[in-house]
Enzyme design. Structure first.
Site, PDB file in Angstrom:
ATOM      1  CB  CYS A 113      61.209  45.421  32.015  1.00  0.00           C
ATOM      2  SG  CYS A 113      60.407  44.013  32.780  1.00  0.00           S
ATOM      3  CG  HIS A 252      65.281  44.853  31.895  1.00  0.00           C
ATOM      4  ND1 HIS A 252      64.961  45.040  33.226  1.00  0.00           N
ATOM      5  CD2 HIS A 252      64.503  43.818  31.462  1.00  0.00           C
ATOM      6  CE1 HIS A 252      64.030  44.170  33.567  1.00  0.00           C
ATOM      7  NE2 HIS A 252      63.733  43.419  32.532  1.00  0.00           N
ATOM      8  CG  ASN A 282      63.023  41.110  35.569  1.00  0.00           C
ATOM      9  OD1 ASN A 282      62.888  42.317  35.741  1.00  0.00           O
ATOM     10  ND2 ASN A 282      62.574  40.491  34.491  1.00  0.00           N
TER      11      ASN A 282
HETATM   12  O1  UT7 Z   1      61.779  41.389  31.955  1.00  0.00           O
HETATM   13  C1  UT7 Z   1      61.618  41.369  30.558  1.00  0.00           C
HETATM   14  C2  UT7 Z   1      61.006  40.168  29.999  1.00  0.00           C
HETATM   15  N1  UT7 Z   1      61.550  38.927  30.485  1.00  0.00           N
HETATM   16  C3  UT7 Z   1      62.412  38.225  29.781  1.00  0.00           C
HETATM   17  O2  UT7 Z   1      62.882  38.680  28.758  1.00  0.00           O
HETATM   18  C4  UT7 Z   1      62.716  36.830  30.250  1.00  0.00           C
HETATM   19  C5  UT7 Z   1      63.207  35.995  29.103  1.00  0.00           C
HETATM   20  N2  UT7 Z   1      63.302  34.577  29.362  1.00  0.00           N
HETATM   21  C6  UT7 Z   1      64.190  33.990  30.208  1.00  0.00           C
HETATM   22  O3  UT7 Z   1      64.924  34.649  30.907  1.00  0.00           O
HETATM   23  C7  UT7 Z   1      64.286  32.481  30.180  1.00  0.00           C
HETATM   24  O4  UT7 Z   1      63.533  31.980  29.098  1.00  0.00           O
HETATM   25  C8  UT7 Z   1      63.802  31.791  31.481  1.00  0.00           C
HETATM   26  C9  UT7 Z   1      64.821  32.038  32.598  1.00  0.00           C
HETATM   27  C10 UT7 Z   1      62.456  32.297  31.869  1.00  0.00           C
HETATM   28  C11 UT7 Z   1      63.746  30.268  31.271  1.00  0.00           C
HETATM   29  O5  UT7 Z   1      64.996  29.762  30.829  1.00  0.00           O
HETATM   30  P1  UT7 Z   1      65.055  28.804  29.560  1.00  0.00           P
HETATM   31  O6  UT7 Z   1      66.474  28.422  29.415  1.00  0.00           O
HETATM   32  O7  UT7 Z   1      64.426  29.536  28.415  1.00  0.00           O
HETATM   33  O8  UT7 Z   1      64.232  27.554  30.035  1.00  0.00           O
HETATM   34  P2  UT7 Z   1      62.870  26.950  29.432  1.00  0.00           P
HETATM   35  O9  UT7 Z   1      61.742  27.863  29.689  1.00  0.00           O
HETATM   36  O10 UT7 Z   1      63.127  26.539  28.028  1.00  0.00           O
HETATM   37  O11 UT7 Z   1      62.700  25.670  30.354  1.00  0.00           O
HETATM   38  C12 UT7 Z   1      63.660  24.629  30.328  1.00  0.00           C
HETATM   39  C13 UT7 Z   1      63.286  23.574  31.353  1.00  0.00           C
HETATM   40  C14 UT7 Z   1      61.808  23.143  31.318  1.00  0.00           C
HETATM   41  O12 UT7 Z   1      61.778  21.760  31.540  1.00  0.00           O
HETATM   42  P3  UT7 Z   1      61.605  20.721  30.321  1.00  0.00           P
HETATM   43  O13 UT7 Z   1      60.302  21.105  29.696  1.00  0.00           O
HETATM   44  O14 UT7 Z   1      62.780  20.955  29.439  1.00  0.00           O
HETATM   45  O15 UT7 Z   1      61.602  19.414  31.028  1.00  0.00           O
HETATM   46  C15 UT7 Z   1      61.206  23.835  32.514  1.00  0.00           C
HETATM   47  O16 UT7 Z   1      60.127  23.124  33.067  1.00  0.00           O
HETATM   48  O17 UT7 Z   1      63.515  24.069  32.687  1.00  0.00           O
HETATM   49  C16 UT7 Z   1      62.356  23.830  33.489  1.00  0.00           C
HETATM   50  N3  UT7 Z   1      62.259  24.883  34.480  1.00  0.00           N
HETATM   51  C17 UT7 Z   1      62.853  24.800  35.693  1.00  0.00           C
HETATM   52  N4  UT7 Z   1      63.574  23.836  36.295  1.00  0.00           N
HETATM   53  C18 UT7 Z   1      64.040  24.061  37.526  1.00  0.00           C
HETATM   54  C19 UT7 Z   1      61.647  26.097  34.377  1.00  0.00           C
HETATM   55  N5  UT7 Z   1      61.815  26.791  35.513  1.00  0.00           N
HETATM   56  C20 UT7 Z   1      62.548  26.011  36.347  1.00  0.00           C
HETATM   57  C21 UT7 Z   1      63.052  26.185  37.647  1.00  0.00           C
HETATM   58  N6  UT7 Z   1      63.787  25.202  38.203  1.00  0.00           N
HETATM   59  N7  UT7 Z   1      62.837  27.319  38.353  1.00  0.00           N
END
Ligand code: UT7
Length: 325
Positions: A113, A252, A282
């Protein structure tokens, strides 16, 4: 040392729009979750016959036209991509062929990225040293080709697109300060496991979905906020300015919450932050490239403005660049 600036910008997005609503019919997700957690509403996806070079070529042509240069005037083409048409030859050679830049040297860089910012910094070195006059830098991706459409953790995040710019020596303005960094100790946080020499493609790797992006998003999130803020501070301190003097912040576009957290740490007000993640998701190396291009086209970035580019990605790699436009 010669002053180096951006003399033309271009972008291209495929026509097909995939909305959060569309995704909610493919995996267990919702518009509400995607919007509140990422800021993404929709993203663009290539047509069946479209590959990364097709997007790169369109963005490159627009950047050349904007710069008022013919393709023969380009001495070097750098394409940043993690989704090349093929492992080899490089996308940059395919761009060269299509635009007719027969005098150019060509190579691709893989800095995920942060690839577009890396490309700008590499181009700057060649121009400042007097090796090349005009350099075309493109960030282009078809992330939909490495997205696991059954994995809700990742498939809601990515999109396809390409952005380009032409760099040359300039009399006024130009690149003021740059900073690139990497930390390979986090290499397993965001990766594509199979298809390389470590794990060549087999039926088994395909069946196990190992040719798709694997990401530990939560851990990356915190690193992204801290590293992007530190990278920005680096170029700002090097330039001996204050972040308040920045007219436009072009980060980014990985997650709107990351962007907001970085802007807050840097004390850059919301109205000075360029955001297009809502429409495109992204797009990795294309993200800062297209955001920069759109900022110019829409008049958000004007001659004389101070613009900060700041990117972060798999590797880990990061880069920031302060430009007097
Ligand atoms: O491009 C450069 C590198 N990329 C990044 O820097 C990305 C950085 N990370 C992020 O943007 C975020 O961490 C994400 C958008 C990927 C995820 O958001 P988050 O707030 O960190 O969520 P999480 O991974 O902690 O997941 C929270 C919950 C989980 O459920 P439980 O375990 O709490 O029951 C996931 O299973 O959200 C669930 N979940 C979803 N639910 C509905 C994960 N993806 C989805 C989804 N729809 N698409």
């Amino acid at each position: 040392m010669k002053k180096v600036g951006v003399i033309g910008v271009g972008e291209y997005f495929p026509k097909k729009v995939l909305t959060n609503f569309d995704l909610s019919k493919m995996v267990d997700t919702s518009d509400e979750w995607i919007t509140t957690r990422t800021g993404i509403k929709e993203r663009r996806i290539v047509a069946k016959n479209e590959a990364t070079s097709d997007l790169a070529i369109k963005a490159a042509k627009e950047a050349l036209a904007d710069a008022g240069l013919k393709a023969e005037a380009i001495d070097l083409i750098i394409v940043a991509s993690i989704t090349p048409d093929t492992q080899f030859p490089s996308v940059s050679c395919l761009v060269q062929k299509a635009i007719g830049a027969h005098k150019a040297a060509c190579f691709d860089i893989e800095a995920a990225c942060a690839g577009f910012v890396y490309g700008i910094v590499v181009a700057q070195q060649f121009i400042a040293a007097g090796t090349y006059k005009n350099v075309l830098v493109v960030g282009a991706e078809v992330l939909s080709s490495i997205t696991d459409w059954e994995d809700r953790n990742t498939c809601v995040l990515f999109g396809d697109g390409a952005g380009a710019c032409v760099l040359s020596a300039v009399k006024a303005g130009g690149i003021i300060s740059t900073y690139l960094g990497s930390d390979g100790t986090y290499s397993d946080l965001l990766m594509l496991p199979a298809g390389g020499s470590r794990m060549p493609a087999t039926c088994d790797t395909v069946n196990k979905h190992l040719h798709y992006i694997k990401m530990r998003g939560n851990e990356l999130f915190k690193l992204a906020v801290n590293i992007m803020s530190a990278a920005a501070n680096h170029v700002v301190e090097k330039a001996k300015i204050k972040t308040e003097e920045i007219d436009l912040f072009v980060p980014h576009q990985a997650n709107v919450r990351i962007i907001q957290a970085v802007a807050k740490k840097l004390k850059i007000s919301e109205n000075k932050v360029y955001i297009n993640i809502d429409k495109y998701g992204n797009t990795s190396s294309a993200s800062t490239a297209t955001a920069l291009c759109q900022a110019v086209k829409t008049g958000r970035l004007r001659r004389g403005d101070l613009v900060l580019l700041d990117a972060f990605g798999s590797g880990l790699v990061w880069g920031a660049c302060l430009i007097r436009w």
